[in-house]
Design a protein around this motif. Structure first.
Motif, PDB file in Angstrom:
ATOM      1  N   SER A   1       0.835  -1.195   0.000  1.00  0.00           N
ATOM      2  CA  SER A   1       0.000   0.000   0.000  1.00  0.00           C
ATOM      3  C   SER A   1       0.870   1.246   0.000  1.00  0.00           C
ATOM      4  N   PHE A   2       0.211   2.386  -0.248  1.00  0.00           N
ATOM      5  CA  PHE A   2       0.928   3.676  -0.288  1.00  0.00           C
ATOM      6  C   PHE A   2       1.430   4.071   1.098  1.00  0.00           C
ATOM      7  N   LYS A   3       1.032   3.355   2.151  1.00  0.00           N
ATOM      8  CA  LYS A   3       1.516   3.673   3.495  1.00  0.00           C
ATOM      9  C   LYS A   3       3.045   3.546   3.580  1.00  0.00           C
TER      10      LYS A   3
ATOM     11  N   ASN B   1      -2.796  -1.265   7.269  1.00  0.00           N
ATOM     12  CA  ASN B   1      -1.680  -1.039   6.354  1.00  0.00           C
ATOM     13  C   ASN B   1      -0.567  -0.169   6.935  1.00  0.00           C
TER      14      ASN B   1
ATOM     15  N   LYS C   1       4.112  10.880   1.550  1.00  0.00           N
ATOM     16  CA  LYS C   1       2.904  10.767   0.735  1.00  0.00           C
ATOM     17  C   LYS C   1       2.867  11.796  -0.385  1.00  0.00           C
TER      18      LYS C   1
ATOM     19  N   PRO D   1      -9.291   7.729  -2.010  1.00  0.00           N
ATOM     20  CA  PRO D   1      -9.962   7.222  -0.805  1.00  0.00           C
ATOM     21  C   PRO D   1      -9.287   7.811   0.438  1.00  0.00           C
ATOM     22  N   THR D   2     -10.086   8.398   1.316  1.00  0.00           N
ATOM     23  CA  THR D   2      -9.535   9.202   2.405  1.00  0.00           C
ATOM     24  C   THR D   2      -9.942   8.698   3.774  1.00  0.00           C
ATOM     25  N   GLY D   3      -8.953   8.454   4.629  1.00  0.00           N
ATOM     26  CA  GLY D   3      -9.202   8.093   6.022  1.00  0.00           C
ATOM     27  C   GLY D   3      -8.660   9.206   6.897  1.00  0.00           C
TER      28      GLY D   3
ATOM     29  N   THR E   1      -3.637  11.849   5.075  1.00  0.00           N
ATOM     30  CA  THR E   1      -2.264  12.252   4.715  1.00  0.00           C
ATOM     31  C   THR E   1      -2.055  12.277   3.200  1.00  0.00           C
ATOM     32  N   GLY E   2      -2.733  11.398   2.483  1.00  0.00           N
ATOM     33  CA  GLY E   2      -2.578  11.380   1.031  1.00  0.00           C
ATOM     34  C   GLY E   2      -3.075  12.686   0.417  1.00  0.00           C
TER      35      GLY E   2
ATOM     36  N   GLY F   1      -8.831   0.964   5.847  1.00  0.00           N
ATOM     37  CA  GLY F   1      -8.120   2.244   5.774  1.00  0.00           C
ATOM     38  C   GLY F   1      -9.059   3.443   5.848  1.00  0.00           C
TER      39      GLY F   1
ATOM     40  N   ALA G   1      -7.639  -2.925  -3.398  1.00  0.00           N
ATOM     41  CA  ALA G   1      -8.246  -2.996  -2.070  1.00  0.00           C
ATOM     42  C   ALA G   1      -9.657  -2.399  -2.164  1.00  0.00           C
TER      43      ALA G   1
ATOM     44  N   GLU H   1     -10.666   0.103  -0.774  1.00  0.00           N
ATOM     45  CA  GLU H   1     -10.473   1.551  -0.881  1.00  0.00           C
ATOM     46  C   GLU H   1     -10.326   1.961  -2.353  1.00  0.00           C
TER      47      GLU H   1
ATOM     48  N   GLY I   1      -4.110   0.533  -2.306  1.00  0.00           N
ATOM     49  CA  GLY I   1      -3.567  -0.718  -1.794  1.00  0.00           C
ATOM     50  C   GLY I   1      -4.049  -1.902  -2.623  1.00  0.00           C
TER      51      GLY I   1
HETATM   52  C1  LIG Z   1      -4.698   4.252   5.037  1.00  0.00           C
HETATM   53  C2  LIG Z   1      -5.373   3.918   3.783  1.00  0.00           C
HETATM   54  C3  LIG Z   1      -6.185   4.849   3.125  1.00  0.00           C
HETATM   55  C4  LIG Z   1      -6.481   6.205   3.708  1.00  0.00           C
HETATM   56  O1  LIG Z   1      -5.359   7.017   3.609  1.00  0.00           O
HETATM   57  P1  LIG Z   1      -5.187   8.357   4.440  1.00  0.00           P
HETATM   58  O2  LIG Z   1      -3.950   8.957   3.916  1.00  0.00           O
HETATM   59  O3  LIG Z   1      -5.122   7.958   5.870  1.00  0.00           O
HETATM   60  O4  LIG Z   1      -6.378   9.202   4.161  1.00  0.00           O
HETATM   61  C5  LIG Z   1      -6.704   4.496   1.893  1.00  0.00           C
HETATM   62  N1  LIG Z   1      -6.476   3.295   1.348  1.00  0.00           N
HETATM   63  C6  LIG Z   1      -5.712   2.356   1.949  1.00  0.00           C
HETATM   64  C7  LIG Z   1      -5.520   1.041   1.281  1.00  0.00           C
HETATM   65  C8  LIG Z   1      -5.127   2.647   3.182  1.00  0.00           C
HETATM   66  O5  LIG Z   1      -4.352   1.734   3.767  1.00  0.00           O
END
Ligand SMILES: *Cc1c(COP(=O)(O)O)cnc(C)c1O
Length: 390
Positions: free
Chosen positions: A109-111, A137, A214, A236-238, A241-242, A301, A348, A350, A379
């Motif tokens: 994932s982008f994490k 992630n 990010k 997709p936003t949680g 940070t992205g 996420g 994923a 997301e 992801g």
């Molecule tokens: C963490 C996560 C997100 C959300 O990212 P944020 O930068 O926290 O908004 C989206 N998709 C995946 C797969 C994640 O692991």
């Protein structure tokens, strides 16, 4: 040569600049801190110098939090491919749909980008133990980069998280604590336990460097699209940070003189129907988001009921002329399957949610057939395959 110069408040609240050679987490006002660069000097840096550099996020190292003489902790993160998804686009009536495939990063994932930057700094700042709450992630990425850096890692994860996330943390030698609650509860527990022990907290936006990792997604997008922004970025936003990282990068890239200023992509935040605090705040015209009660979704996420950087996310959406869209769990699974079948990409939930948002905006006529649209597949599907049977 680095242009990294100082840290400052993201609000900004007027607090003085901070020296990045010391450990800092939040601003004294409680808001996230952000890294700043000497953009006057940086204007002399030419984008042509990127040619021939290694295909990972550190190709932009002059604008990353790395001092001269330092080397990053890297597992090859970044410079993920950007595909023109012609067949998938055609199903939506879109000629120019692109997928930025973040599933190809270390730990899927982008994490990885954020943790590479945060843990590189933590190592140089003398940290011994990394700690964080995670929906999955971020914990996997933190565990992997901690291992690569030779640091201990303490992961706090909701006890109903999918088993592959828990197992993968342990694979990299992290110590996992299962928490009865959501990521916000896990965060409280990590802070309570780790504070007295001097653990280095890499929670979302509670340290300034994950955003820096990010933001490289936007540098790559600019480079891969030949220095012209797309019309739309669907993300997709949680914790945000992205979104916040990319918005920061647009400003930097304009000021470097690498793209024409003024015409930025419209930013679309995508959240889950039953955990959509940013969508609700956007619709209400609010500056901050209220915490979401009873947050539930298969997209781990996106199960973030309260984001400390909510005002920064909302600012980016509004200033860009973008919008915020929610997707149901069932729609996300359909989105995953469509991306898999039409593009051969492992998405994923997301990533599936991002496709749902594009479908909705195209059907409403907001996204036009000739618009250049970038779907961020944040992801891969492998850790979530159980959702295909539910
Ligand atoms: C963490 C996560 C997100 C959300 O990212 P944020 O930068 O926290 O908004 C989206 N998709 C995946 C797969 C994640 O692991």
């Amino acid at each position: 040569m680095t242009f990294f110069s100082h840290l400052e408040c993201s609000v900004p609240c007027g607090a003085p600049r901070l020296d990045p050679r010391a450990v800092h987490h939040l601003c004294s006002c409680g808001a996230p801190l952000v890294a700043r660069y000497d953009l006057e000097r940086a204007r002399a840096w030419r984008r042509e110098t990127l040619a021939g550099r290694e295909p990972n996020m550190w190709r932009y190292r002059e604008m990353l939090p790395l001092f001269d003489g330092e080397s990053p902790i890297t597992l090859g993160e970044g410079f993920t491919p950007l595909f023109h998804a012609k067949a998938l686009g055609a199903t939506l009536g879109l000629d120019r749909l692109f997928i930025k495939d973040e599933s190809l990063n270390p730990t899927n994932s982008f994490k990885a980008r954020g943790q590479a930057a945060a843990i590189t700094r933590a190592k140089y700042l003398g940290a011994k133990t990394i700690a964080l709450p995670t929906a999955g992630n971020a914990g996997n990425a933190a565990a992997a980069y901690s291992a690569a850096a030779g640091l201990e890692c303490e992961v706090f994860i909701p006890k109903d998280a999918k088993q592959p996330f828990v197992d993968e943390c342990r694979l990299y030698g992290a110590n996992v604590t299962l928490v009865d609650g959501l990521i916000t509860d896990a965060g409280r527990m990590a802070a309570e336990k780790g504070g007295p022990l001097g653990w280095y907290d890499v929670s979302t936006l509670k340290e300034p460097y994950r955003i820096e990792g990010k933001k490289t997604m936007a540098y790559e997008l600019a480079e891969q699209m030949d220095w012209e922004w797309p019309d739309w970025i669907v993300y997709p936003t949680g914790g945000g940070t992205g979104m916040v990282g990319m918005w920061k990068a647009f400003d930097e890239i304009e000021r470097l003189g690498w793209v024409k200023p003024g015409r930025r992509p419209k930013m679309v935040t995508v959240q889950a129907e039953h955990c959509a605090p940013i969508v609700r705040a956007f619709d209400e015209g609010a500056e901050r988001a209220q915490p979401w009660e009873n947050a539930a979704t298969i997209a781990d996420g996106l199960r973030v009921p309260r984001a400390i950087g909510d005002f920064l996310i909302l600012r980016a959406i509004r200033e860009s002329g973008g919008t915020a869209v929610a997707a149901s769990d069932r729609e996300m699974v359909e989105g995953m399957l469509a991306i898999g079948k039409q593009a051969g990409v492992s998405a994923a939930p997301e990533g599936g949610a991002a496709l749902v948002a594009i479908q909705k905006l195209a059907a409403a006529g907001s996204i036009k057939p000739r618009d250049r649209v970038v779907l961020f597949n944040t992801g891969g599907a492998l850790k979530y395959l159980d959702v295909l049977h539910s």
